[in-house]
Design a protein around this motif. Structure first.
Motif, PDB file in Angstrom:
ATOM      1  N   SER A 288       0.849  -1.189   0.000  1.00  0.00           N
ATOM      2  CA  SER A 288       0.000   0.000   0.000  1.00  0.00           C
ATOM      3  C   SER A 288       0.887   1.241   0.000  1.00  0.00           C
ATOM      4  CB  SER A 288      -0.905  -0.020   1.239  1.00  0.00           C
ATOM      5  OG  SER A 288      -1.923   0.948   1.148  1.00  0.00           O
ATOM      6  N   PRO A 289       0.516   2.284  -0.731  1.00  0.00           N
ATOM      7  CA  PRO A 289       1.350   3.489  -0.795  1.00  0.00           C
ATOM      8  C   PRO A 289       1.237   4.342   0.466  1.00  0.00           C
ATOM      9  CG  PRO A 289      -0.634   3.803  -2.098  1.00  0.00           C
ATOM     10  CD  PRO A 289      -0.676   2.386  -1.603  1.00  0.00           C
ATOM     11  N   ILE A 290       2.380   4.620   1.107  1.00  0.00           N
ATOM     12  CA  ILE A 290       2.382   5.508   2.280  1.00  0.00           C
ATOM     13  C   ILE A 290       3.566   6.492   2.179  1.00  0.00           C
ATOM     14  CG2 ILE A 290       1.146   3.941   3.836  1.00  0.00           C
ATOM     15  CD1 ILE A 290       3.927   3.250   5.047  1.00  0.00           C
ATOM     16  N   PRO A 291       3.723   7.202   1.066  1.00  0.00           N
ATOM     17  CA  PRO A 291       4.910   8.037   0.873  1.00  0.00           C
ATOM     18  C   PRO A 291       5.055   9.155   1.896  1.00  0.00           C
ATOM     19  CG  PRO A 291       3.251   8.506  -0.801  1.00  0.00           C
ATOM     20  CD  PRO A 291       2.807   7.269  -0.096  1.00  0.00           C
ATOM     21  N   THR A 292       3.961   9.749   2.324  1.00  0.00           N
ATOM     22  CA  THR A 292       4.033  10.838   3.310  1.00  0.00           C
ATOM     23  C   THR A 292       4.502  10.299   4.660  1.00  0.00           C
ATOM     24  OG1 THR A 292       2.157  11.888   2.192  1.00  0.00           O
ATOM     25  CG2 THR A 292       2.759  12.733   4.370  1.00  0.00           C
ATOM     26  N   ILE A 293       3.924   9.167   5.058  1.00  0.00           N
ATOM     27  CA  ILE A 293       4.283   8.563   6.342  1.00  0.00           C
ATOM     28  C   ILE A 293       5.749   8.154   6.348  1.00  0.00           C
ATOM     29  CG2 ILE A 293       3.856   6.578   7.853  1.00  0.00           C
ATOM     30  CD1 ILE A 293       0.886   6.734   6.907  1.00  0.00           C
ATOM     31  N   GLU A 294       6.207   7.572   5.254  1.00  0.00           N
ATOM     32  CA  GLU A 294       7.603   7.140   5.189  1.00  0.00           C
ATOM     33  C   GLU A 294       8.563   8.334   5.189  1.00  0.00           C
ATOM     34  OE1 GLU A 294       7.499   2.847   2.937  1.00  0.00           O
ATOM     35  OE2 GLU A 294       7.374   4.640   1.683  1.00  0.00           O
ATOM     36  N   LYS A 295       8.232   9.352   4.433  1.00  0.00           N
ATOM     37  CA  LYS A 295       9.147  10.490   4.275  1.00  0.00           C
ATOM     38  C   LYS A 295       9.277  11.307   5.547  1.00  0.00           C
ATOM     39  CE  LYS A 295      10.153  14.405   1.215  1.00  0.00           C
ATOM     40  NZ  LYS A 295       9.736  15.136  -0.011  1.00  0.00           N
ATOM     41  N   TYR A 296       8.169  11.586   6.181  1.00  0.00           N
ATOM     42  CA  TYR A 296       8.200  12.486   7.339  1.00  0.00           C
ATOM     43  C   TYR A 296       8.114  11.758   8.683  1.00  0.00           C
ATOM     44  CZ  TYR A 296       7.371  15.777   3.581  1.00  0.00           C
ATOM     45  OH  TYR A 296       7.472  16.488   2.406  1.00  0.00           O
ATOM     46  N   GLY A 297       7.548  10.552   8.681  1.00  0.00           N
ATOM     47  CA  GLY A 297       7.492   9.766   9.913  1.00  0.00           C
ATOM     48  C   GLY A 297       8.724   8.913  10.109  1.00  0.00           C
ATOM     49  N   GLY A 298       9.416   8.622   8.990  1.00  0.00           N
ATOM     50  CA  GLY A 298      10.626   7.818   9.083  1.00  0.00           C
ATOM     51  C   GLY A 298      10.381   6.364   9.410  1.00  0.00           C
ATOM     52  N   GLY A 299       9.156   5.908   9.208  1.00  0.00           N
ATOM     53  CA  GLY A 299       8.801   4.507   9.421  1.00  0.00           C
ATOM     54  C   GLY A 299       7.882   4.057   8.310  1.00  0.00           C
ATOM     55  N   SER A 300       7.648   2.742   8.233  1.00  0.00           N
ATOM     56  CA  SER A 300       6.831   2.223   7.148  1.00  0.00           C
ATOM     57  C   SER A 300       5.731   1.313   7.692  1.00  0.00           C
ATOM     58  CB  SER A 300       7.720   1.518   6.132  1.00  0.00           C
ATOM     59  OG  SER A 300       7.021   1.215   4.952  1.00  0.00           O
ATOM     60  N   VAL A 301       5.228   0.438   6.823  1.00  0.00           N
ATOM     61  CA  VAL A 301       4.027  -0.323   7.140  1.00  0.00           C
ATOM     62  C   VAL A 301       4.185  -1.176   8.386  1.00  0.00           C
ATOM     63  CG1 VAL A 301       2.633  -2.274   6.341  1.00  0.00           C
ATOM     64  CG2 VAL A 301       2.985  -0.312   4.851  1.00  0.00           C
ATOM     65  N   ARG A 302       5.313  -1.891   8.526  1.00  0.00           N
ATOM     66  CA  ARG A 302       5.449  -2.756   9.686  1.00  0.00           C
ATOM     67  C   ARG A 302       5.337  -1.968  10.992  1.00  0.00           C
ATOM     68  NH1 ARG A 302       5.010  -4.880  13.589  1.00  0.00           N
ATOM     69  NH2 ARG A 302       6.010  -6.715  14.496  1.00  0.00           N
ATOM     70  N   CYS A 303       5.850  -0.724  10.984  1.00  0.00           N
ATOM     71  CA  CYS A 303       5.799   0.114  12.178  1.00  0.00           C
ATOM     72  C   CYS A 303       4.350   0.451  12.570  1.00  0.00           C
ATOM     73  CB  CYS A 303       6.570   1.411  11.954  1.00  0.00           C
ATOM     74  SG  CYS A 303       8.286   1.199  11.452  1.00  0.00           S
ATOM     75  N   MET A 304       3.455   0.378  11.602  1.00  0.00           N
ATOM     76  CA  MET A 304       2.052   0.738  11.836  1.00  0.00           C
ATOM     77  C   MET A 304       1.224  -0.438  12.337  1.00  0.00           C
ATOM     78  SD  MET A 304       1.682   2.903   8.282  1.00  0.00           S
ATOM     79  CE  MET A 304      -0.052   3.338   8.484  1.00  0.00           C
ATOM     80  N   LEU A 305       1.818  -1.627  12.361  1.00  0.00           N
ATOM     81  CA  LEU A 305       1.080  -2.841  12.664  1.00  0.00           C
ATOM     82  C   LEU A 305       1.525  -3.446  13.990  1.00  0.00           C
ATOM     83  CD1 LEU A 305       1.351  -4.501   9.125  1.00  0.00           C
ATOM     84  CD2 LEU A 305      -0.439  -2.945   9.948  1.00  0.00           C
ATOM     85  N   CYS A 306       0.601  -3.528  14.917  1.00  0.00           N
ATOM     86  CA  CYS A 306       0.863  -4.195  16.191  1.00  0.00           C
ATOM     87  C   CYS A 306       0.127  -5.528  16.179  1.00  0.00           C
ATOM     88  CB  CYS A 306       0.386  -3.328  17.347  1.00  0.00           C
ATOM     89  SG  CYS A 306       0.636  -4.073  18.964  1.00  0.00           S
ATOM     90  N   GLU A 307       0.890  -6.628  16.270  1.00  0.00           N
ATOM     91  CA  GLU A 307       0.282  -7.954  16.233  1.00  0.00           C
ATOM     92  C   GLU A 307      -0.470  -8.240  17.542  1.00  0.00           C
ATOM     93  OE1 GLU A 307       3.871 -10.503  14.630  1.00  0.00           O
ATOM     94  OE2 GLU A 307       4.450  -8.605  15.594  1.00  0.00           O
ATOM     95  N   VAL A 308      -1.667  -8.776  17.410  1.00  0.00           N
ATOM     96  CA  VAL A 308      -2.464  -9.142  18.576  1.00  0.00           C
ATOM     97  C   VAL A 308      -2.620 -10.654  18.588  1.00  0.00           C
ATOM     98  CG1 VAL A 308      -4.605  -8.778  19.841  1.00  0.00           C
ATOM     99  CG2 VAL A 308      -3.672  -6.936  18.414  1.00  0.00           C
ATOM    100  N   PHE A 309      -2.263 -11.267  19.728  1.00  0.00           N
ATOM    101  CA  PHE A 309      -2.352 -12.724  19.884  1.00  0.00           C
ATOM    102  C   PHE A 309      -3.247 -13.052  21.070  1.00  0.00           C
ATOM    103  CE2 PHE A 309       1.649 -12.147  17.666  1.00  0.00           C
ATOM    104  CZ  PHE A 309       1.650 -13.167  16.740  1.00  0.00           C
TER     105      PHE A 309
END
Length: 309
Positions: A288-309
Motif C-alpha cells: 500500500s502506498p504511504i509516501p508521506t508517512i515514510e518520508k516524514y514519519g521515518g517509518g513504514s508499514v510494519r511500524c504501523m502494525l501491532c500484532e495481537v495474539f
C-alpha cells in the motif's frame, strides 16, 4: 507463529516529529506546503482497506481517545513501539519505555480494552515504562524483531534499544537474544540505525535482512549462523532496498489461514523479481502506498502494525 489480527491507530497531528528526528535518519523535515495529517490519514485508510479486503482482522483505534486526553502525538500511528501482545500459556501485554518524550503520551488503555472485547485474554501486563526515568529505552517490536516460534529476539543496539533491557525482556519472556550494531550511511557518515525492524523481518520460514548494514564481520556471521540454526532461509536485501523500507515488512495470516507479507508500495517496488518470487512461494503480497508517512514519519508499514495474539 503468525497473527490474523492487527492493531492500528489513526494518525494524530502527524508531522515530522521533532522529538525523534535526531535519531531517525529516514525522517525528513517538512519543507513543502502540505497538510501532512490529511495525507497521512488518507494513506492510513488505504492500508486498512487493503488489510480488510484480504480478510485480515483489524482493531482500528481513532485518534480521539476515550480518556478525553488530546495530546499532540505525531507518531501515534506507530503503536508497535509502545505495546506488544504475547500468547503463550500465560497471555501478556508489554508496555515499553520510549525515547521521544512526546511519544510516551501515545500509550492508551483502550488498545488493551479493545483487544479484550474481541476475546483476547490478557493475564498480565508487564510495564517497563519506568526505565524512561533512567534514560534507558526499548521500543517494542521496532527494537525487537521476534521469532516467536523459536523464542528468539534479534536487535540492533542504538539509543532506542538498550542492551540491558533486551536481557530483561528475555528473562521475563524466556527468549534468547542476538544483538548487533546496524548502521546506515548519512551525510554525517555512518550512523546507528534507530530500529531493528527497518533492516530485518522474520517470517515463518524466511528472514529478510540487510546484512551489509552490519559492518562488523563477526557480528554479521553470528547473525547468519543463528538464523540458519533457527531454520530460516535468508533473503538478503541491499542498503538501497533497506533505505526504501524493504526490511520493514510483516508476515501475517488472515481468517482463512492464508499467508501474506505486508509492506509499503515503495518496498514492493524496490524488490527484484527474484526476491518477490521467493516471498510469494509461501505468501501473497499486500502493498500500500504511504509516501508521506515514510518520508516524514521515518517509518513504514510494519511500524504501523501491532500484532495481537
Amino acid at each position: 507463529m503468525l497473527t490474523d489480527t492487527l492493531l492500528l491507530i489513526e494518525p494524530n497531528h502527524f508531522t515530522a516529529n521533532p522529538d525523534t528526528i535526531a535519531t531517525n535518519f529516514y525522517q525528513e523535515k517538512i519543507t513543502d506546503n502540505i497538510d501532512p495529517q490529511k495525507l497521512a490519514k488518507q494513506e492510513f485508510d488505504l492500508l486498512v482497506k487493503e488489510l480488510q479486503k484480504n480478510d485480515i482482522k483489524t482493531i482500528v483505534l481513532p485518534a480521539q481517545r476515550k480518556d478525553g486526553k488530546e495530546p499532540i502525538t505525531p507518531d501515534a500511528l506507530f503503536p508497535n513501539n509502545w505495546i506488544s501482545f504475547h500468547s503463550d500459556t500465560h497471555k501478556k501485554a508489554i508496555l515499553y519505555p520510549m525515547c521521544g518524550e512526546n511519544r510516551r503520551q501515545e500509550r492508551r488503555n483502550d488498545a488493551i480494552e479493545e483487544a479484550q472485547k474481541l476475546g483476547f485474554q490478557i493475564d498480565e501486563i508487564i510495564d517497563l515504562t519506568n526505565f524512561e526515568n533512567q534514560n534507558n529505552f526499548l521500543e517494542g517490536t521496532g527494537s525487537l524483531v521476534l521469532d516467536r516460534k523459536n523464542r528468539m529476539v534479534y536487535a540492533c543496539l542504538s539509543q532506542r534499544t538498550d542492551k540491558d533491557l533486551i536481557y530483561l525482556f528475555c528473562e521475563k519472556m524466556d527468549y534468547e537474544s542476538v544483538f548487533f550494531y546496524s548502521e546506515q550511511e548519512t551525510s554525517e557518515g555512518w550512523k546507528l540505525i534507530y530500529h531493528t525492524n527497518v533492516m530485518m523481518s522474520i517470517g515463518e520460514n524466511i528472514a529478510v535482512v540487510c546484512l551489509d548494514s552490519i559492518r562488523d564481520k563477526v557480528e554479521r556471521a553470528y547473525l547468519i549462523q543463528k538464523l540458519e540454526e533457527a531454520g530460516k532461509n535468508i533473503l538478503e536485501i541491499s542498503l538501497e532496498q533497506k533505505h526504501h523500507f524493504a526490511g520493514n515488512m510483516l508476515q501475517v495470516k488472515n481468517t482463512k489461514d492464508e499467508k501474506f507479507w505486508v509492506m509499503s508500495e515503495a518496498a514492493h517496488k524496490i524488490l527484484s523479481q527474484n526476491q518477490i518470487d521467493i516471498l510469494q512461494k509461501e505468501s501473497k503480497i499486500i502493498s500500500s502506498p504511504i509516501p508521506t508517512i515514510e518520508k516524514y514519519g521515518g517509518g513504514s508499514v510494519r511500524c504501523m502494525l501491532c500484532e495481537v495474539f
